[in-house]
Design an enzyme around this catalytic site. Sequence first.
Site, PDB file in Angstrom:
ATOM      1  N   SER A  13       0.840  -1.202   0.000  1.00  0.00           N
ATOM      2  CA  SER A  13       0.000   0.000   0.000  1.00  0.00           C
ATOM      3  C   SER A  13       0.875   1.252   0.000  1.00  0.00           C
ATOM      4  O   SER A  13       0.372   2.355  -0.224  1.00  0.00           O
ATOM      5  CB  SER A  13      -0.927   0.008   1.218  1.00  0.00           C
ATOM      6  OG  SER A  13      -0.194  -0.205   2.407  1.00  0.00           O
ATOM      7  N   GLU A  64      -9.428  -9.443   3.397  1.00  0.00           N
ATOM      8  CA  GLU A  64      -9.760  -8.037   3.095  1.00  0.00           C
ATOM      9  C   GLU A  64     -11.127  -7.910   2.428  1.00  0.00           C
ATOM     10  O   GLU A  64     -11.408  -8.596   1.424  1.00  0.00           O
ATOM     11  CB  GLU A  64      -8.667  -7.434   2.180  1.00  0.00           C
ATOM     12  CG  GLU A  64      -8.962  -5.979   1.808  1.00  0.00           C
ATOM     13  CD  GLU A  64      -7.766  -5.218   1.251  1.00  0.00           C
ATOM     14  OE1 GLU A  64      -6.672  -5.779   1.185  1.00  0.00           O
ATOM     15  OE2 GLU A  64      -7.969  -4.039   0.897  1.00  0.00           O
ATOM     16  N   LYS A  76       4.170 -11.643   2.833  1.00  0.00           N
ATOM     17  CA  LYS A  76       2.743 -11.797   2.517  1.00  0.00           C
ATOM     18  C   LYS A  76       2.585 -11.801   0.999  1.00  0.00           C
ATOM     19  O   LYS A  76       3.244 -11.020   0.310  1.00  0.00           O
ATOM     20  CB  LYS A  76       1.929 -10.658   3.139  1.00  0.00           C
ATOM     21  CG  LYS A  76       0.439 -10.698   2.776  1.00  0.00           C
ATOM     22  CD  LYS A  76      -0.408  -9.856   3.706  1.00  0.00           C
ATOM     23  CE  LYS A  76      -0.398  -8.377   3.429  1.00  0.00           C
ATOM     24  NZ  LYS A  76      -0.906  -7.984   2.097  1.00  0.00           N
TER      25      LYS A  76
END
Length: 271
Positions: A52, A187, A118
């Site tokens: 992000s 998510e 991840k």
Amino acid sequence: MGYLQGDKPISITKLLAMHAEREKITMLTAYDSTMSALLNRCGVEVILIGDSLGNVIQGHSSTTPVTVEQMVYHTECVARANTHAFLISDLPFASYGDPIQALDSAAELMRAGADMVKLEGGDWQADIIQYLVERSVPVCAHLGLLPQSVHLLGGYKVQGKSKDAASHMLEQALTCQAAGAQMVVLEAIPSSLGEKITEELHIPTIGIGAGPDCSGQVLVLQDMLGISPGKPPKFVKNFMDGHQSIEAAVKAYVREVKSGKFPGLEHGFAG
Ligand code: KIV
């Protein structure tokens, strides 16, 4: 309460024990050493060096431009100030297309200071997860809304809403666990699905818009501080509201995740 300063660094063993004892796990993103030090002072157990950063640091409209080299740089920045937290770094877009490439990319992140990597995706990543884990790279899977697939999905949309999509996602989570993933980020899925996946897995689930029943919660730091431009996603709470400092806001996040106050009903999605 989160861990106290002076305690041992958080390990995967500690996180699995917290999950077994149903103590909520707190995770936030950070990309630099100042925020890493602050999150450590506030008792955040896991720091995610998320891709992000493509959005919040670099100003892109998606995470796809982020490179391994950039992830390494930000992981090093966070790791330098880290005293206690468990560090997870994102494998960025197109850096884990096959097992060999995934191991090369993951090794760079681990050398930079990550404790775990991840990656986004479900059963199609099982071989890669297994390959990494067998070579001692701990893996966190990421299911639900996959930001690296935004161009394929046609936007940031809630996932797993239909009965079929929900049971498929549960299968995906079980497959990632069987392949050796030790944690799963969920998510933007219905809260009921977050609860179901958490019940069925023995590894911790970390929710971001996945309801209150996940083993822990994560938010993008800039989002929860209310400084990201534009309208925040529904699952974000601005913790600066009512707090005088970033430190007070982050401490409130830790308290509210631990007590189950955050996320509230208003931050979740219906199935
Ligand atoms: O990159 C990131 O910050 C993430 C979170 C949204 C979980 O993957």
